[in-house]
Design a protein around this motif. Structure first.
Motif: not given
Length: 206
Positions: A81-93
């Motif tokens: 599973f490869v995320s294109e969500t780069i912002d750590p805060e967005a990924m953490k949320k």
């Protein structure tokens, strides 16, 4: 079939260096040590993002499918599973809000958009410039989610652009057929898949 799916088929896609999600620290980091060891006859690479509604909607189903396919194949089929969500805060949320629907174990990040750019370069229209750090927009994007089924030589044998909704049978049957074909020709199930510029790692999504 989506036009982009046709162009992705039979393309060799060697994975670039992917970031690893560090759950305890809540950030992306470089892979360390033996985190990059990926052994599988068939690899399913699924690109998704938190800002993609179809990605969010199908994640629980993909979680179940990944678990079932891994068990039925005795480990010969592995999901990345490869995320294109780069912002750590967005990924953490996102992981905090959706932890029950997310697959455990592997969480990778295409933090430099290297994988997306590599896929776009196989298509007739390629991006003019990569996005700036922190952005997720290319001059043209593959509509997420994107699911690639790679053989033991990193060649795309099945490609799905968009949600797998209504195509689960095609997806599962295609993986089963590819697995049987590769085993018939004598491909070793424990062959290490080659990577470019380093290897991704294992991490738990906390």
């Amino acid at each position: 079939r989506h036009r982009d799916e046709v162009h992705l088929l039979n393309q060799q896609v060697r994975l670039p260096k992917l970031a690893v999600w560090d759950g305890p620290r809540g950030e992306w980091r470089s892979p360390q040590g033996r985190e990059g060891t990926v052994r599988a006859l068939v690899r399913v690479v699924h690109l998704w993002a938190d800002y993609c509604p179809p990605c969010r909607a199908e994640m629980p189903r993909l979680k179940r499918m990944a678990q079932q396919l891994h068990a039925d194949s005795k480990g010969e089929v592995q999901f990345l599973f490869v995320s294109e969500t780069i912002d750590p805060e967005a990924m953490k949320k996102f992981l905090r809000d959706n932890h029950t629907s997310m697959p455990s174990g592997l969480q990778y990040g295409d933090t430099n958009h290297d994988l997306m750019v590599a896929l776009m370069q196989t298509l007739p229209q390629v991006p003019q410039t990569p996005p700036s750090p922190g952005e997720h927009s290319l001059s043209r994007e593959l509509p997420l989610p994107v699911t690639l089924v790679l053989d033991d030589e990193d060649v795309v044998r099945l490609g799905f652009v968009g949600s797998l909704d209504g195509r689960q049978g095609e997806f599962v049957n295609g993986i089963d057929q590819l697995q049987r074909t590769l085993k018939t020709r004598g491909a070793p199930a424990d062959r290490r898949a080659p990577m470019l510029a380093g290897q991704p790692g294992h991490a738990t999504a906390n």
